[in-house]
Design a protein around this motif. Structure first.
Motif, mmCIF file in Angstrom:
data_model
loop_
_atom_site.group_PDB
_atom_site.id
_atom_site.type_symbol
_atom_site.label_atom_id
_atom_site.label_comp_id
_atom_site.label_asym_id
_atom_site.label_seq_id
_atom_site.Cartn_x
_atom_site.Cartn_y
_atom_site.Cartn_z
ATOM 1 N N THR A 94 0.501 -1.345 0.229
ATOM 2 C CA THR A 94 0.408 0.065 -0.244
ATOM 3 C C THR A 94 0.902 1.336 0.037
ATOM 4 O O THR A 94 0.010 2.434 -0.230
ATOM 5 C CB THR A 94 -0.869 0.071 0.906
ATOM 6 O OG1 THR A 94 0.329 0.022 2.190
ATOM 7 C CG2 THR A 94 -2.204 -1.164 0.857
ATOM 8 N N TRP A 95 2.329 1.117 0.407
ATOM 9 C CA TRP A 95 2.953 2.369 0.510
ATOM 10 C C TRP A 95 3.889 2.437 -0.690
ATOM 11 O O TRP A 95 4.622 2.220 -0.924
ATOM 12 C CB TRP A 95 4.147 1.904 1.739
ATOM 13 C CG TRP A 95 3.317 2.141 2.952
ATOM 14 C CD1 TRP A 95 3.147 0.834 3.512
ATOM 15 C CD2 TRP A 95 2.552 3.189 3.416
ATOM 16 N NE1 TRP A 95 1.512 0.784 4.675
ATOM 17 C CE2 TRP A 95 1.627 2.463 5.233
ATOM 18 C CE3 TRP A 95 2.638 4.600 3.376
ATOM 19 C CZ2 TRP A 95 1.177 3.400 5.557
ATOM 20 C CZ3 TRP A 95 1.651 5.394 3.878
ATOM 21 C CH2 TRP A 95 1.482 4.636 5.611
ATOM 22 N N VAL A 96 2.997 2.901 -1.876
ATOM 23 C CA VAL A 96 3.428 2.923 -3.790
ATOM 24 C C VAL A 96 4.366 4.456 -3.130
ATOM 25 O O VAL A 96 3.824 5.307 -2.998
ATOM 26 C CB VAL A 96 2.360 3.305 -4.155
ATOM 27 C CG1 VAL A 96 3.594 3.466 -5.046
ATOM 28 C CG2 VAL A 96 1.577 1.920 -3.918
ATOM 29 N N MET A 97 5.569 4.746 -3.828
ATOM 30 C CA MET A 97 5.881 6.408 -3.473
ATOM 31 C C MET A 97 6.549 6.622 -5.242
ATOM 32 O O MET A 97 6.514 8.071 -5.254
ATOM 33 C CB MET A 97 7.075 6.116 -2.899
ATOM 34 C CG MET A 97 7.796 5.377 -1.456
ATOM 35 S SD MET A 97 6.933 6.633 -0.432
ATOM 36 C CE MET A 97 8.199 7.949 -0.059
ATOM 37 N N CYS A 98 6.244 5.592 -6.188
ATOM 38 C CA CYS A 98 6.337 5.860 -7.544
ATOM 39 C C CYS A 98 6.305 5.046 -8.703
ATOM 40 O O CYS A 98 4.965 4.554 -7.828
ATOM 41 C CB CYS A 98 7.652 6.290 -7.709
ATOM 42 S SG CYS A 98 8.463 4.656 -7.459
ATOM 43 N N CYS A 99 5.433 5.314 -9.401
ATOM 44 C CA CYS A 99 4.982 4.878 -10.976
ATOM 45 C C CYS A 99 5.773 5.221 -12.539
ATOM 46 O O CYS A 99 6.004 6.210 -12.577
ATOM 47 C CB CYS A 99 3.544 4.820 -10.600
ATOM 48 S SG CYS A 99 2.920 6.523 -11.340
ATOM 49 N N ALA A 100 5.902 3.786 -12.881
ATOM 50 C CA ALA A 100 6.171 4.321 -13.902
ATOM 51 C C ALA A 100 5.708 3.702 -15.998
ATOM 52 O O ALA A 100 4.587 2.574 -15.065
ATOM 53 C CB ALA A 100 7.140 4.703 -14.414
ATOM 54 N N TYR A 101 5.231 4.916 -17.052
ATOM 55 C CA TYR A 101 4.937 4.067 -18.243
ATOM 56 C C TYR A 101 6.147 3.467 -18.711
ATOM 57 O O TYR A 101 6.424 4.795 -18.992
ATOM 58 C CB TYR A 101 3.373 5.225 -18.116
ATOM 59 C CG TYR A 101 1.906 4.807 -18.791
ATOM 60 C CD1 TYR A 101 2.313 3.842 -19.599
ATOM 61 C CD2 TYR A 101 1.490 5.440 -17.954
ATOM 62 C CE1 TYR A 101 1.357 3.307 -19.649
ATOM 63 C CE2 TYR A 101 0.293 4.957 -18.897
ATOM 64 C CZ TYR A 101 -0.368 4.110 -19.573
ATOM 65 O OH TYR A 101 -1.608 3.483 -20.252
ATOM 66 N N ALA A 102 5.227 2.829 -18.895
ATOM 67 C CA ALA A 102 6.534 2.147 -20.713
ATOM 68 C C ALA A 102 6.313 2.584 -21.862
ATOM 69 O O ALA A 102 5.008 3.224 -21.810
ATOM 70 C CB ALA A 102 6.456 0.327 -20.530
ATOM 71 N N PRO A 103 6.771 2.680 -22.609
ATOM 72 C CA PRO A 103 7.182 3.570 -23.398
ATOM 73 C C PRO A 103 5.883 2.642 -24.712
ATOM 74 O O PRO A 103 5.525 3.870 -25.385
ATOM 75 C CB PRO A 103 8.603 3.956 -24.592
ATOM 76 C CG PRO A 103 9.214 3.336 -23.651
ATOM 77 C CD PRO A 103 9.065 2.638 -22.720
ATOM 78 N N SER A 104 5.791 1.904 -24.977
ATOM 79 C CA SER A 104 4.883 0.996 -25.367
ATOM 80 C C SER A 104 2.959 1.838 -25.099
ATOM 81 O O SER A 104 1.985 1.216 -26.076
ATOM 82 C CB SER A 104 4.820 -0.492 -25.838
ATOM 83 O OG SER A 104 4.812 -1.082 -24.433
ATOM 84 N N GLY A 105 3.321 1.807 -23.678
ATOM 85 C CA GLY A 105 1.872 1.975 -23.278
ATOM 86 C C GLY A 105 1.701 0.202 -22.322
ATOM 87 O O GLY A 105 0.098 0.040 -21.739
#
Length: 120
Positions: free
Chosen positions: A38-49
């Motif tokens: 539950t303790w999320v600090m970051c997120c990222a999207y890949a180039p392809s989606g």
């Protein structure tokens, strides 16, 4: 929060154990990924989606395949990248097969997601 390369979709993470993908044109939620931590600090999207990643206080970076909706809903990560000494403060995809992470211990790791091979 991270924008997709098509500038239409946005990924958000919060401490309710979910990664959410939104359509910024309509305001509709199009994906919801259940997280183990539950303790999320970051997120990222890949180039392809096709992939999203999250990192947090569990010291791992988890990658999810958005094309596998059943696994995403169930919170089954495609890859779990461990090896950090501290929390994951940032993650960014360099390509669909490579992700860069940084931890709270001032270390950076580059992972090759396909082989789960790490370089420092």
């Amino acid at each position: 929060m991270d924008w997709s390369h098509d500038s239409r979709h946005v990924l958000s993470a919060s401490q309710d154990s979910r990664l959410l993908v939104w359509d910024s044109y309509t305001g509709n939620k199009i994906h919801a990924v259940e997280l183990k931590c539950t303790w999320v600090m970051c997120c990222a999207y890949a180039p392809s989606g096709n992939f999203v990643a999250s990192g947090g206080l569990d010291n791992v970076c988890s990658i999810y395949d958005l094309k596998d909706e059943e696994a995403s809903i169930a919170g089954k990560a495609t890859k779990i990248l461990s090896g950090h000494d501290g929390y994951i403060g940032e993650c960014v995809f360099l390509s669909d097969k490579q992700i860069l992470t940084s931890s709270g211990r001032l270390k950076k790791n580059t992972f090759y997601a396909e082989k789960s091979k790490k370089s420092m």
